[in-house]
Design a protein around this motif. Structure first.
Motif, short mmCIF file in Angstrom:
data_model
loop_
_atom_site.label_atom_id
_atom_site.label_comp_id
_atom_site.label_asym_id
_atom_site.label_seq_id
_atom_site.Cartn_x
_atom_site.Cartn_y
_atom_site.Cartn_z
N LEU A 61 -8.13 -0.01 8.46
CA LEU A 61 -7.81 0.89 7.34
C LEU A 61 -7.98 2.33 7.81
CD1 LEU A 61 -7.42 0.96 4.11
CD2 LEU A 61 -9.83 1.55 4.09
N CYS A 76 0.86 -1.20 0.00
CA CYS A 76 0.00 0.00 0.00
C CYS A 76 0.89 1.25 0.00
CB CYS A 76 -0.92 -0.01 1.23
SG CYS A 76 -1.83 1.55 1.35
N CYS A 106 -8.42 2.89 -6.29
CA CYS A 106 -7.11 2.23 -6.28
C CYS A 106 -7.36 0.74 -6.09
CB CYS A 106 -6.28 2.80 -5.12
SG CYS A 106 -4.82 1.83 -4.69
S1 SF4 Z 1 -6.92 0.93 -2.02
FE1 SF4 Z 1 -6.22 2.15 -0.25
S2 SF4 Z 1 -5.52 0.60 1.20
FE2 SF4 Z 1 -5.59 -0.41 -0.81
S3 SF4 Z 1 -3.53 -0.16 -1.65
FE3 SF4 Z 1 -4.77 1.54 -2.42
S4 SF4 Z 1 -4.34 3.19 -0.94
FE4 SF4 Z 1 -3.73 1.28 0.03
#
Ligand code: SF4
Ligand code: SF4
Length: 310
Positions: free
Chosen positions: A209, A198, A241
């Motif tokens: 989280l 991450c 993401c």
């Molecule tokens: S979605 Fe959020 S928790 Fe998952 S890798 Fe991307 S930044 Fe990190």
């Protein structure tokens, strides 16, 4: 009575599969006692960032009977969104897989409406409501109670057969049904790939989280300038993401969905860096007609692109 509950549960699950849900489990609509301290701590620590709405309806998040009077059962439904099409690895900018096609809220609401009609026709009229991200309930906790999978270290629900690229939706009903065994176990084991990879350090511990650091939150929910501390950490994501899902070994079991509504606009995956940077309102409307990307709004998306450029 138990025979009837068995029969009804079976026919609901068969109909769910026929409608395109790849998995369905049923849990009792209990108060989420064990989740309460976790939710309270998360809110107290401000991990929800500026998502003020997370603080609202605190008890409704934990108690389905506050959403549907006399609630007895939560029917949890999973819908695959793993796309066949992918942004190339060296793509100029990337958006999260769940947002390639039509907004899942529209697609799933319609499917769930049809499932509720079936339940009313087959079993009888009863109080029930469908939710897709729209109600303050802790859907992952009910998915575990309905035997569908476990919550991974990246805080997402994972199934052994299909990984984690799916939407969770639910129907809360006053009908008493036959319940699945809660999912026992945790198949993350010693793996910590999601934590290590991450880029913003948003996964702060096992199943924890810090949403205020997560790129999904920063590119979609944050309605203000992205703090400079995140410069250089975005890896070209401009809406959502997928990094912590892409690295998850359980997602080698993901398979492409067959939902034509989730297909991306043919031009989307071909966008060059320049195309994105010169995107105007008209192109935006054409590319993202009825798309979940509209949640970020045109100005928000442009702001996310500018953040990566500057
Ligand atoms: S979605 Fe959020 S928790 Fe998952 S890798 Fe991307 S930044 Fe990190
Ligand atoms: S990457 Fe590893 S630790 Fe993270 S959710 Fe997947 S299996 Fe669990």
């Amino acid at each position: 009575m138990i025979v009837q509950a068995n029969k009804y549960s079976r026919s609901i699950k068969e109909k769910a599969r026929e409608l395109g849900f790849f998995s369905c489990g049923i849990a009792p609509a209990e108060y989420l006692e064990e989740e309460e301290p976790r939710l309270q701590k998360w809110l107290d620590e401000g991990r929800h960032g500026t998502m003020q709405y997370m603080e609202n309806h605190y008890h409704k998040r934990l108690d389905p009977s506050k959403l549907v009077e006399g609630a007895k059962s939560v029917i949890v439904l999973l819908t695959n969104y793993y796309p066949n099409e992918q942004f190339p690895d060296d793509a100029a900018y990337k958006i999260s897989k769940y947002a390639y096609g039509k907004d899942y809220h529209f697609v799933l609401k319609d499917r769930m409406r049809r499932l509720m009609e079936f339940i009313r026709d087959e079993i009888g009229d009863s109080r029930m409501r469908a939710f897709v991200d729209s109600a303050p309930i802790l859907e992952r906790a009910y998915a575990v109670k309905a035997g569908l999978g476990w919550i991974g270290k990246n805080t997402l629900m994972i199934t052994r057969r299909h990984g984690s690229f799916f939407f969770i939706s639910e129907i809360i009903t006053e009908l008493e049904l036959d319940y699945d065994q809660p999912f026992g176990g945790d198949y993350c084991g010693d793996c910590r790939r999601c934590i290590d990879v991450c880029p913003t350090g948003a996964i702060t511990g096992r199943r924890e989280l810090d949403a205020s650091k997560c790129i999904s939150y920063l590119t979609i929910e944050l309605r203000e300038k992205i703090p400079d501390q995140f410069k250089g950490q975005y890896d070209q994501w401009i809406f959502g993401c997928d990094i912590c899902q892409d690295v998850c070994p359980w997602n080698r079991f993901s398979f492409p969905h067959e939902e034509k509504e989730f297909l991306p606009h043919p031009d989307l995956l071909k966008m060059s860096k320049r195309d994105w940077e010169e995107l105007d309102v008209e192109d935006y409307r054409k590319l993202f007609k009825k798309s979940a990307v509209k949640r970020a709004k045109f100005e928000g998306l442009k702001g996310n692109i500018a953040f990566l450029r500057d």
